[in-house]
Design an enzyme around this catalytic site. Structure first.
Site, PDB file in Angstrom:
ATOM      1  N   GLU A 229      -4.421  -1.950  -6.992  1.00 26.18           N
ATOM      2  CA  GLU A 229      -4.394  -1.074  -5.821  1.00 26.18           C
ATOM      3  C   GLU A 229      -2.935  -0.889  -5.444  1.00 26.18           C
ATOM      4  OE1 GLU A 229      -7.351  -0.946  -2.555  1.00 26.18           O
ATOM      5  OE2 GLU A 229      -5.613  -1.417  -1.303  1.00 26.18           O
ATOM      6  N   CYS A 263      -0.783   0.445   2.492  1.00 29.22           N
ATOM      7  CA  CYS A 263      -0.968   1.414   1.415  1.00 29.22           C
ATOM      8  C   CYS A 263      -1.863   2.572   1.832  1.00 29.22           C
ATOM      9  CB  CYS A 263      -1.521   0.728   0.171  1.00 29.22           C
ATOM     10  SG  CYS A 263      -2.998  -0.262   0.463  1.00 29.22           S
TER      11      CYS A 263
END
Length: 466
Positions: A229, A263
């Site tokens: 990720e 993120c």
């Protein structure tokens, strides 16, 4: 490599502790112990799931201390830290139940023989976690991995080594064996030694796209399974018929969570042209109401950036923003409550061309671009105009617009009339440069398994078939 890692409070810049860096021999020992424990650990599902439940209870019992450690080591506001701790307990509980899931399938083939597909733990797995959500992002991946039956070696971000150890120690207190989940400490060299170890069969990494690419290359050399990720450049696409107040308020808060060091942060707010000017005015007002301050205070919205290095990186992008567009508000260095840490007021930027580095690159700080579009097609194209595809939001009162835009935006998660609506039940992950694989949900368990075909030749049909 240095012999010690120094953990620093990003608000006060005081040293919180020093931790010895793991040696090559210690990495080898951790991987070896995990490998030796694998068969027995994988074969005792009832025990694993009971330990996940017990770990959740230990987290709840120690929630105040964990939240305080998160504030001290990440600089995130205490309100965010409490939510992070609560998410850990909830995720551990969820997989304590979902771990009873039996994957695979069985069936009779056309020749009358039987095929049985089973999922088996992939093996020793390396977990490399970031500093921004050190507890949530470890447990998000580790809980389903334990449910799947793998053993784990964890390498936390240097900045949050102490709180990661604290969290894992709660697992040990619950009864998790130290050879089933262990920690090694260090920077890139230790991570490289761990990922490159021949016995490690899978890697779960959350962090920057640059480091993720390097880990992916190293893992590929050993033909290891990867869960990556990576960076994001997530957009809220706000149509003219949306509830503008809710869309702007929610998106702005999602852009400054953990001082923008997330993120999935909403780093772009795209507003349909008829309401663009109104949106810029209202966002400016909302940004003025955000409180940059001591993260230990209940009223604080933004704490400091994690380090001087990160502060300088964000300031560089602010210089680019001032050249390529207009900084409407924010971007100033401040020292609230006399704290010496690296604090920035949240910046709103307008007038940027789509190819500006401020639009295209993952800044990881409280900098939000506000951009205009005309049609649904334009809004989708603008949302897709970066190399990232981790998340997005669509704001509209029209279900057809919501469906059309959501299906065409290339992102792993698209929320309609909301943002950051993550849950253990629903998988998440990235498209494009935002990553590979999926975590959370049933898919989170399957990520840490390998599929095996067991074939039964029945009815006198033994032999081979091309």
């Amino acid at each position: 490599m240095s012999d010690l890692i120094t953990v620093t409070d990003p608000s006060t810049l005081e040293t919180l502790g020093e931790v010895p860096v793991s040696t090559t021999a210690e990495v080898e020992a951790a991987v070896g112990a995990a490998d030796a424990a694998l068969e027995g650990w994988a074969g005792d599902r009832v025990r694993r799931l009971a330990l996940l439940r017990a770990w959740a209870e230990e987290v709840r019992r120690d929630q105040d201390a964990l939240a305080a450690a998160l504030v001290a080591q990440t600089g995130k506001p205490v309100v965010e830290a409490r939510r992070e701790v609560a998410s850990c307990a909830a995720t551990l509980d969820f997989y304590a139940g979902l771990g009873r899931y039996v994957g695979g399938r069985a069936g009779t083939l056309t020749d009358g023989s039987e095929a049985h597909l089973v999922r088996e733990p992939i093996g020793v797995t390396a977990f490399i976690t970031p500093y921004n959500y050190p507890a949530t992002l470890l447990i998000r991946d580790l809980a389903p991995a334990i449910a799947a039956g793998v053993t784990a070696v964890v390498k936390p971000a240097p900045q949050t080594t102490l709180v990661t150890r604290q969290l894992v120690e709660l697992g040990y207190r619950a009864g998790v064996p130290r050879d089933a989940v262990s920690i090694v400490v260090g920077g890139g060299e230790v991570g490289e030694a761990l990922v490159g170890h021949d016995t490690v069969r899978a890697v779960a990494f959350t962090g920057s796209t640059g480091v993720g690419r390097a880990i992916g290359r190293l893992a590929a050399d050993g033909v290891k399974q990867t869960l990556l990720e990576l960076g994001g450049k997530s957009a809220s696409v706000v149509f003219a018929d949306a509830d503008l107040e809710t869309a702007l308020s929610t998106s702005l808060k999602a852009g400054v969570v953990t001082a923008g060091q997330m993120c999935m942060a909403c780093t772009r707010i795209l507003v349909q042209a008829p309401r663009y000017d109104e949106a810029v005015v209202r966002l400016t007002e909302l940004a003025a109401d955000l409180t940059v301050g001591d993260p230990r205070k209940e009223t604080t919205t933004l704490g400091p950036l994690i380090s001087r290095t990160q502060f300088d990186k964000v300031r560089h992008y602010l210089d680019v923003a001032a050249t390529d567009g207009t900084i409407v508000t924010g971007g100033e260095a401040v020292h609230p409550d006399g704290l010496p840490g690296h604090f920035l007021t949240p910046a709103l930027v307008t007038g940027l061309p789509v190819d500006s580095a401020v639009v295209q690159e993952d800044i990881f700080g409280p900098v939000i671009s506000v951009e205009s579009f005309d049609t649904v097609e334009d809004g989708v194209a603008l949302a897709n105009a970066t190399p990232f595809g981790l998340a997005a939001a669509v704001w509209t009162s029209d279900i057809d617009t919501a469906w059309q835009a959501s299906r065409r935006i290339r992102a792993g998660s698209v929320w309609v009339n909301g943002y950051n609506r993550n849950a253990p039940e629903i998988p998440s992950g990235g498209h494009k440069l935002s990553g590979l694989g999926r975590t959370r949900g049933v898919e989170g368990i399957e990520q840490f398994t390998e599929l095996k075909n067991i074939h039964f030749s029945t009815g006198g049909r033994a032999g081979t078939q091309a």
